[in-house]
Design a protein around this motif. Structure first.
Motif, mmCIF file in Angstrom:
data_model
loop_
_atom_site.group_PDB
_atom_site.id
_atom_site.type_symbol
_atom_site.label_atom_id
_atom_site.label_comp_id
_atom_site.label_asym_id
_atom_site.label_seq_id
_atom_site.Cartn_x
_atom_site.Cartn_y
_atom_site.Cartn_z
ATOM 1 N N LEU A 54 41.619 4.545 52.478
ATOM 2 C CA LEU A 54 42.466 5.377 52.671
ATOM 3 C C LEU A 54 43.854 4.917 51.663
ATOM 4 O O LEU A 54 45.121 5.669 51.501
ATOM 5 C CB LEU A 54 43.143 5.631 54.041
ATOM 6 C CG LEU A 54 41.908 5.905 54.898
ATOM 7 C CD1 LEU A 54 42.334 6.140 56.305
ATOM 8 C CD2 LEU A 54 41.697 7.624 54.494
ATOM 9 N N ALA A 74 36.574 7.228 50.080
ATOM 10 C CA ALA A 74 36.654 6.831 51.452
ATOM 11 C C ALA A 74 35.342 7.434 52.015
ATOM 12 O O ALA A 74 34.812 6.473 52.912
ATOM 13 C CB ALA A 74 37.831 7.395 52.394
ATOM 14 N N LYS A 75 35.102 8.818 51.600
ATOM 15 C CA LYS A 75 34.011 9.302 52.279
ATOM 16 C C LYS A 75 32.595 8.635 51.955
ATOM 17 O O LYS A 75 31.478 9.086 52.512
ATOM 18 C CB LYS A 75 33.900 10.694 51.862
ATOM 19 C CG LYS A 75 33.596 11.158 50.595
ATOM 20 C CD LYS A 75 33.716 12.557 50.364
ATOM 21 C CE LYS A 75 33.637 13.305 48.907
ATOM 22 N NZ LYS A 75 32.395 12.937 48.305
ATOM 23 N N PHE A 83 41.818 5.662 65.146
ATOM 24 C CA PHE A 83 43.085 5.494 64.704
ATOM 25 C C PHE A 83 43.830 5.357 66.100
ATOM 26 O O PHE A 83 43.429 5.705 67.203
ATOM 27 C CB PHE A 83 43.534 6.970 64.156
ATOM 28 C CG PHE A 83 42.992 7.076 62.893
ATOM 29 C CD1 PHE A 83 43.717 6.729 61.733
ATOM 30 C CD2 PHE A 83 41.783 7.625 62.720
ATOM 31 C CE1 PHE A 83 43.271 7.021 60.521
ATOM 32 C CE2 PHE A 83 41.287 7.884 61.456
ATOM 33 C CZ PHE A 83 42.250 7.667 60.353
ATOM 34 N N ALA A 87 43.907 10.748 66.707
ATOM 35 C CA ALA A 87 43.367 11.711 65.700
ATOM 36 C C ALA A 87 42.404 12.611 65.982
ATOM 37 O O ALA A 87 41.383 12.968 65.392
ATOM 38 C CB ALA A 87 42.969 10.869 64.269
ATOM 39 N N PHE A 100 32.261 16.075 64.795
ATOM 40 C CA PHE A 100 33.151 16.658 63.295
ATOM 41 C C PHE A 100 32.459 16.038 62.205
ATOM 42 O O PHE A 100 31.908 16.852 61.386
ATOM 43 C CB PHE A 100 34.445 16.138 63.466
ATOM 44 C CG PHE A 100 35.420 16.750 62.566
ATOM 45 C CD1 PHE A 100 35.947 17.977 62.191
ATOM 46 C CD2 PHE A 100 35.677 15.890 61.285
ATOM 47 C CE1 PHE A 100 36.634 18.607 61.404
ATOM 48 C CE2 PHE A 100 36.524 16.033 60.132
ATOM 49 C CZ PHE A 100 36.852 17.349 60.066
ATOM 50 N N LYS A 105 28.957 16.987 57.322
ATOM 51 C CA LYS A 105 27.877 16.631 56.560
ATOM 52 C C LYS A 105 26.785 17.790 56.641
ATOM 53 O O LYS A 105 25.626 17.451 56.062
ATOM 54 C CB LYS A 105 27.547 15.330 56.747
ATOM 55 C CG LYS A 105 28.609 14.321 56.535
ATOM 56 C CD LYS A 105 27.910 12.824 56.309
ATOM 57 C CE LYS A 105 28.719 11.824 55.489
ATOM 58 N NZ LYS A 105 30.135 11.967 56.107
ATOM 59 N N ASP B 184 46.940 11.604 60.562
ATOM 60 C CA ASP B 184 45.630 11.149 60.833
ATOM 61 C C ASP B 184 44.360 12.107 60.699
ATOM 62 O O ASP B 184 43.395 11.747 60.136
ATOM 63 C CB ASP B 184 45.688 10.863 62.270
ATOM 64 C CG ASP B 184 46.778 9.597 62.481
ATOM 65 O OD1 ASP B 184 47.150 9.032 61.649
ATOM 66 O OD2 ASP B 184 46.755 9.205 63.790
ATOM 67 N N LEU B 185 44.806 13.340 60.867
ATOM 68 C CA LEU B 185 43.785 14.263 60.730
ATOM 69 C C LEU B 185 43.297 14.600 59.442
ATOM 70 O O LEU B 185 41.944 14.762 59.107
ATOM 71 C CB LEU B 185 44.205 15.756 61.508
ATOM 72 C CG LEU B 185 44.393 15.833 62.712
ATOM 73 C CD1 LEU B 185 45.064 17.046 63.435
ATOM 74 C CD2 LEU B 185 43.556 15.128 63.767
ATOM 75 N N GLU B 187 43.341 12.271 57.041
ATOM 76 C CA GLU B 187 42.696 10.876 57.007
ATOM 77 C C GLU B 187 41.326 11.142 57.616
ATOM 78 O O GLU B 187 40.188 10.660 56.764
ATOM 79 C CB GLU B 187 43.328 9.798 57.285
ATOM 80 C CG GLU B 187 44.700 9.596 56.511
ATOM 81 C CD GLU B 187 45.439 8.451 56.946
ATOM 82 O OE1 GLU B 187 45.208 7.773 58.086
ATOM 83 O OE2 GLU B 187 46.424 7.958 56.003
ATOM 84 N N VAL B 188 41.136 11.427 58.740
ATOM 85 C CA VAL B 188 39.764 11.827 59.364
ATOM 86 C C VAL B 188 38.861 12.648 58.612
ATOM 87 O O VAL B 188 37.501 12.227 58.208
ATOM 88 C CB VAL B 188 39.885 12.196 60.682
ATOM 89 C CG1 VAL B 188 38.527 12.649 61.443
ATOM 90 C CG2 VAL B 188 40.424 11.369 61.760
ATOM 91 N N SER B 189 39.498 13.668 58.024
ATOM 92 C CA SER B 189 38.764 14.605 57.267
ATOM 93 C C SER B 189 38.186 13.718 56.029
ATOM 94 O O SER B 189 36.941 14.087 55.492
ATOM 95 C CB SER B 189 39.603 15.820 56.889
ATOM 96 O OG SER B 189 39.896 16.468 58.046
ATOM 97 N N ASN B 190 39.180 13.049 55.373
ATOM 98 C CA ASN B 190 38.710 12.295 54.212
ATOM 99 C C ASN B 190 37.587 11.448 54.371
ATOM 100 O O ASN B 190 36.552 11.435 53.720
ATOM 101 C CB ASN B 190 39.990 11.641 53.706
ATOM 102 C CG ASN B 190 40.914 12.438 53.069
ATOM 103 O OD1 ASN B 190 40.623 13.354 52.672
ATOM 104 N ND2 ASN B 190 42.177 11.846 52.686
ATOM 105 N N LEU B 191 37.648 10.793 55.628
ATOM 106 C CA LEU B 191 36.655 9.685 55.743
ATOM 107 C C LEU B 191 35.293 10.349 56.169
ATOM 108 O O LEU B 191 34.237 9.723 55.766
ATOM 109 C CB LEU B 191 36.963 8.871 57.102
ATOM 110 C CG LEU B 191 38.082 7.841 56.850
ATOM 111 C CD1 LEU B 191 38.385 7.246 58.298
ATOM 112 C CD2 LEU B 191 37.469 6.665 56.068
ATOM 113 N N GLU B 192 35.462 11.622 56.589
ATOM 114 C CA GLU B 192 34.099 12.302 57.076
ATOM 115 C C GLU B 192 33.471 13.105 55.901
ATOM 116 O O GLU B 192 32.718 13.850 56.066
ATOM 117 C CB GLU B 192 34.456 13.142 58.327
ATOM 118 C CG GLU B 192 34.783 12.578 59.457
ATOM 119 C CD GLU B 192 33.961 11.455 60.328
ATOM 120 O OE1 GLU B 192 32.942 11.323 59.790
ATOM 121 O OE2 GLU B 192 34.182 10.896 61.081
ATOM 122 N N GLY B 193 34.407 13.297 54.729
ATOM 123 C CA GLY B 193 33.990 13.728 53.715
ATOM 124 C C GLY B 193 34.025 15.114 53.658
ATOM 125 O O GLY B 193 33.182 15.971 53.170
#
Lengths: 361, 290
Positions: A54, A74-75, A83, A87, A100, A105, B184-185, B187-193
């Motif tokens: 990030l 990151a993905k 977090f 989040a 989610f 995916k 954060d939301l 960032e969560v989306s980025n991490l989850e692709g």
């Protein structure tokens, strides 16, 4: 091969130009529970976010499973993160929040259902799957955030101060749950906190950070019993370590006031100015006059212990004794220091003058 | 004594503010409702009670249905694009970009410009032979429509001006709403692709939904009340192609002096506005997340 290898990692923010992480080196093995601990602004969250992808890495190398991932998105790092503010998506219910990542995916619906129900079972959320985050307590919300992390089967968990928004009782309970979860899943975890108690109770290894530098890496016992700097000694432990000023002459440890604390069992040569660190449990009240006197300022009964706060040799001191000890405010008591448990730090650099582990071995 | 004090307070805090509301809103509304049941010609001191004739006339006239259709087309095609463009502009002009304040001011400036002045300028731009727009289209070898002079393109020309004026206003509201979405939301989306569209669908659109509801209702009401741009650019023409219900009301009242039929249409406008606002409000319970 370590699970995560960080070599000479540095971080600079473009707009400031000032380095916030300096030469960070760390190897993390598979299944370890690593805790980054330090005061606010020490760079622990920044380091975690660099691992997550990030934040960009200014220089240095970040390896995961033998693969250089500096430029991997990151993905694509196969990381799950929890977090501080959970989040959670306020418009989704617990089921959809946990699902989610799997939905993004595009996994099959039946597979998602199976995984979410399994995670909800582990985290005791089965009853709440239809509720929205606003209808959950802080602890339940944090569990949903954990659920979203575990359902993905990621190979690394990152947790950024996940318990700091919870009240004291809930924090202890969630601490236990996270430790059990780690034991059960065995996923390599990096956990960021400013709370030294969390670090001490949860970590397999602690990384103490200060001002962007690693102060010490070690097991909770090593960090507590053998702090390598005055900062670590002060930061780890509650109540914090007591400090007196003194000197060493021919193995004799003396206070600045001239009182002799005792004879050191190891030779470190003569040192003109040392900071003498003594844990509160290594001082007690002497029956006779030792020459080290403390005026009692106030007394705190903690239940199992009694903390006595006072002034000795011009410094504030806290000692931990059994609750049956009778002392009154403004009373003057004589102190006895366990000389075999003192820590000595260079008064200028703050570095430990000897390795207590080696001395006691 | 306490009861008297309470009544006094009620009068001061509720009664006094109600006076202008009653004088300038309730009374005219009731008077116009009464007028819609008469054949008053705006000038004569006398008039006859005609019952529901004015409403029957409206619901059986082709002009009314054309105006209703124009109002619906104008409403849908100003509200939806304004909301989409406003959101996209707000996303494009997020904090941290260089010269952001300048661009935001630029986008917002049409909103603070009077519609009448703007409509005059746009009427020149739309001029088929010497207007700027057709000049540019000519250079690009693209077809040059008649814009305000053709019944097939006049309404769309007015829709473009209205969207252009309102998009900056919608952008301001969306800028504020976007800032309130926790980082954060994303960032969560980025991490989850999540893809761009997945982020829009799962984070942005649901979390700006209260703003979308507010803008939707405000813009819909404003579209029903659109008058200035129609008056300056087309006066409802050509062949009634830009005549909305409100403009029809104006023409009936102040060009044809048929106050009875005009007020009947105004009553229908009020009912349509009320139904629209209520529908949006109730429908919003499903898709607006506070």
């Amino acid at each position: 091969m370590p699970k995560i290898k960080m070599t000479s990692i540095k971080k600079k923010y473009d707009n400031k130009g000032e380095e916030v992480i300096h030469d960070f080196n760390l190897d993390i093995e598979e299944n370890e529970f690593i805790v980054f601990v330090g005061p606010s602004g020490c760079g622990k969250s920044t380091t975690l976010r660099m691992i997550a992808g990030l934040e960009s890495i200014t220089s240095g190398e970040l390896w995961m499973d033998g693969k250089l991932v500096n430029d991997v998105q990151a993905k694509d790092r196969d990381i799950a993160m929890v977090f501080q503010n959970y989040a959670l998506f306020p418009h989704y219910n617990v089921y959809d929040n946990i699902a989610f990542g799997l939905k993004m995916k595009k996994y099959k619906r039946s597979f998602i259902k199976e995984r979410v129900e399994q995670a909800a079972e582990i985290l005791g959320l089965t009853k709440y799957l239809k509720r929205k985050p606003k209808d959950l307590s802080g602890g339940q919300r944090q569990r949903v955030a954990l659920g979203r992390a575990i359902v993905r089967d990621a190979h690394i968990f990152l947790m950024d101060e996940p318990l700091s928004n919870l009240d004291a009782k809930l924090r202890i309970q969630m601490r236990k749950e996270i430790i059990n979860l780690h034991r059960r899943l065995g996923t390599t975890t990096i956990y960021v906190t400013h709370d030294q108690t969390e670090a001490m109770t949860m970590a397999s290894r602690i990384v103490v950070l200060n001002d962007g530098y690693i102060e010490q890496i070690g097991t909770p016992e090593q960090v507590y019993n053998n702090p390598q700097s005055k900062f670590v000694a002060e930061f780890m432990g509650s109540p914090p370590m007591n400090f007196l000023e003194g000197s060493v002459k021919g193995n004799q440890l003396m206070l600045d006031s001239g009182e002799v604390l005792g004879e050191l069992s190891q030779s470190i040569g003569d040192v003109e100015k040392v900071d003498i660190g003594i844990r509160s449990e290594n001082i007690d009240i002497a029956a006779h006059d030792t020459g080290i006197n403390m005026t009692v300022n106030h007394v705190e009964l903690m239940g199992a212990d009694l903390h006595i706060h006072g002034n000795a040799d011009g410094k504030e001191i806290v000692i931990r004794v059994v609750p049956s000890e009778k002392v009154a405010v403004n009373e003057q008591v004589s102190l006895r220091v366990n000389i075999d448990m003192v820590h000595l730090f260079d008064a200028n650099t703050g570095k430990a003058l000897f390795d207590r582990e080696k001395v006691n071995a | 004594m306490i009861r008297l004090k309470k009544a006094g307070k009620l009068f001061i805090f509720l009664g006094i503010p109600m006076i202008p509301l009653i004088v300038f809103w309730f009374v005219p509304m009731i008077v116009s409702l009464w007028l819609s049941l008469t054949d008053w010609d705006y000038i004569s001191p006398t008039f006859n009670y005609v019952g529901m004739d004015n409403y029957t006339y409206a619901f059986t006239s082709d002009d009314f249905y054309q105006a209703l259709k124009n109002t619906v087309v104008f409403g849908v095609f100003t509200v939806v694009p304004t909301i989409i463009i406003g959101l996209l502009l707000a996303m494009l002009l997020r904090e941290g970009l260089k010269g952001i304040t300048f661009f935001r001011s630029l986008m917002f400036s049409p909103w603070i410009t009077p519609m009448v002045a703007m409509s005059i300028v746009w009427a020149w731009i739309y001029e088929p032979d010497i207007g700027l727009l057709n000049q540019v289209l000519g250079w690009l070898h693209l077809p040059q429509p008649e814009w305000l002079h053709s019944s097939s393109s006049a309404l769309w020309s007015i829709i473009i001006v209205t969207v252009w004026k309102n998009a900056g206003w919608a952008m301001l509201f969306y800028s504020d709403a976007l800032q309130k979405i926790p980082r954060d939301l994303y960032e969560v989306s980025n991490l989850e692709g999540s893809s761009w569209w997945q982020k829009m669908r799962t984070v942005v659109i649901p979390l700006v939904s209260p703003t979308t509801l507010f803008l939707g209702i405000m813009l819909a009401i404003e579209s029903i009340q659109a008058y200035d741009q129609i008056q300056v650019m087309t006066q409802g023409g050509p062949s009634g192609s830009t005549r909305t219900l409100l403009y029809m009301y104006y023409q009936m009242a102040f060009e044809q002096f048929n106050m009875g039929q005009a007020t009947a249409i105004s009553t229908i406008i009020v009912i349509i506005t009320g139904i629209l606002a209520l529908t949006m409000f109730y429908a919003s319970k499903r898709w607006v997340h506070y």
